[in-house]
Motif scaffolding. Structure first.
Motif, short mmCIF file in Angstrom:
data_model
loop_
_atom_site.label_atom_id
_atom_site.label_comp_id
_atom_site.label_asym_id
_atom_site.label_seq_id
_atom_site.Cartn_x
_atom_site.Cartn_y
_atom_site.Cartn_z
N LEU A 179 33.84 35.07 36.80
CA LEU A 179 34.87 34.29 37.50
C LEU A 179 35.73 33.51 36.52
O LEU A 179 36.95 33.40 36.70
N ALA A 180 35.11 32.99 35.45
CA ALA A 180 35.87 32.22 34.46
C ALA A 180 36.90 33.11 33.77
O ALA A 180 38.05 32.70 33.55
N ALA A 198 37.36 31.70 45.56
CA ALA A 198 38.32 30.83 44.88
C ALA A 198 39.49 31.62 44.28
O ALA A 198 40.50 31.02 43.89
N LEU A 199 39.35 32.94 44.20
CA LEU A 199 40.42 33.77 43.63
C LEU A 199 41.31 34.29 44.76
O LEU A 199 40.82 34.82 45.75
N ASN A 224 44.01 38.44 39.51
CA ASN A 224 42.72 37.82 39.22
C ASN A 224 41.58 38.62 39.85
O ASN A 224 40.54 38.85 39.23
N LYS A 243 39.76 33.98 36.20
CA LYS A 243 40.68 32.86 36.41
C LYS A 243 41.57 32.64 35.18
O LYS A 243 42.76 32.36 35.30
N THR A 244 40.98 32.80 33.99
CA THR A 244 41.70 32.51 32.75
C THR A 244 42.64 33.63 32.34
O THR A 244 43.71 33.38 31.76
N SER A 268 44.89 35.55 43.79
CA SER A 268 45.86 36.46 43.21
C SER A 268 45.27 37.86 43.06
O SER A 268 44.14 38.03 42.58
#
Length: 398
Positions: A245-246, A207-208, A213, A249-250, A210
């Motif tokens: 992962l959180a 899902a990442l 990230n 992403k954040t 960038s």
């Protein structure tokens, strides 16, 4: 079966056990219990052996240490294991390495049994129900409860009887040579080399996109892995993948923001907050990783129709043909031929896709002789049919 089991954790008890095992008869049933999900290492914390006319023996490898005399006593005997590939690495770590095996799970697969877990196989073949309530236990616990030891002993006490029933079925099905080749391949299969970038196995990493990230995810994974190795605790028990992962992403801008992130949890998420923040800061200046890893593997088959219609046609027809052959032989298709082998063949077939060339390519990929004999010809035919179907479609379109 004994009412109470004792763990062999002294040199005298070990020597007595080796003498008894050497005096037994027939194959040696072997199993190992690890502490996956609890410990960082994949070492064995209990090793179980059973041999007829000798009995059942439960060894504590953390106390025994040197198993060379046991290895000498049973090296040339047939070892019976269930799902051998899961245990061979930790057995070899302590010096226990078979020259030949009988894998009861693999035999059950080759026979097309609907359920191949040990409890299911034992129930079908012996009519005995095994409770599996301790299969996910922390086997690094000391002392080990009697109920756990009883469970561990049952895993090997019935295994030789299971082996004998399966061997009879293999002979009746004409699959004894197939099984021999598969067992031999299991023993001699080389260990997988360590992944070049193991952090990319983080659950949800796809899902990442960038680079920034991904850099944070990579840095946190390495920080967690270092701590897990230092403390011998499973990484996911320190900080779950979802938490890493959180954060990736954040991209929290401060240590306080990291600490306030509710999705960042786990037993070490706050106690090691300085470690995690240092990893995030390091990621800011590190060379970012590539978004995708170069690979010689074919792309996902769902993309083949648009990217390579010829390969898509080859795969569809060959997959159906191999599936029919597996059904006829009464075994799962993945045991007849590794799906990745077929995908690689369909994506890059030999220039002259005869059955001989297909067979050579399969051998190079690691297929066993029986697999090549069962599939090379039908794959070659499927490839010819695929080419003809595309020619016919092109002719009709014109």
């Amino acid at each position: 079966m004994a009412d109470e089991f004792h763990v062999i954790d002294s040199h005298d008890a070990y020597d007595d056990a080796v003498e008894a095992i050497a005096g037994g008869v027939g194959p040696v049933a072997v199993d190992a219990e690890r502490a996956s999900g609890f410990r960082y290492s994949q070492r064995a914390y209990l090793i179980q052996l059973f041999r007829r006319d000798a009995g059942t023996f439960l060894f504590d490898p953390t106390m025994v240490g040197d198993f060379s005399s046991l290895q000498d006593a049973i090296r040339d005997e047939e070892w019976v294991l269930h799902a051998a590939s899961q245990d061979l690495a930790c057995l070899r770590e302590v010096g226990l390495d078979p020259s030949g095996i009988f894998d009861t799970e693999l035999a059950a697969r080759l026979l097309g049994m609907p359920r191949v877990g040990l409890a299911s196989v034992v129930e079908e073949l012996l009519g005995i129900r095994l409770a599996k309530e301790h299969s996910a236990a922390d086997w690094s616990t000391r002392p080990l409860p009697q109920s756990w030891l009883r469970y561990a002993a049952l895993d090997v006490e019935l295994l030789v009887d299971v082996r004998d029933r399966l061997a009879e079925r293999l002979v009746d099905a004409g699959k004894e040579e197939i099984a021999r080749q598969e067992f031999d391949a299991t023993v001699h299969r080389a260990a997988k080399p360590p992944a070049a970038e193991p952090w990319r196995r983080l659950s949800g990493i796809h899902a990442l996109r960038s680079p920034r990230n991904l850099a944070v995810a990579r840095a946190l994974w390495h920080a967690r892995d270092d701590l897990a190795a230092e403390t011998d605790v499973a990484p996911g028990r320190l900080v779950p993948d979802a938490s890493i992962l959180a954060v990736a992403k954040t991209l929290p801008e401060s240590k306080r923001a990291l600490a306030d992130l509710k999705a960042f949890n786990g037993r070490a998420s706050r106690t090691e907050i300085d470690r995690w923040w240092a990893a995030i800061e390091e990621a800011r200046t590190a060379e970012p990783p590539a978004s995708r890893v170069p690979s010689d593997a074919p792309p996902p088959p769902r993309a083949w129709a648009s990217r390579n219609p010829e390969a898509d046609a080859r795969l569809r027809l060959a997959k159906a043909a191999v599936g029919d052959a597996a059904e006829e032989m009464g075994m799962p298709v993945e045991n007849l031929l590794t799906p990745d082998h077929l995908r690689r063949l369909a994506w890059r077939p030999p220039v002259d896709a005869t059955s001989e060339a297909i067979g050579d390519a399969l051998e190079e990929l690691g297929a066993r002789p029986w697999q090549i004999a069962a599939t090379a010809q039908i794959i070659a035919i499927a490839f010819v049919q695929a080419a003809q179907s595309l020619e016919d479609a092109a002719h009709d379109a014109s």
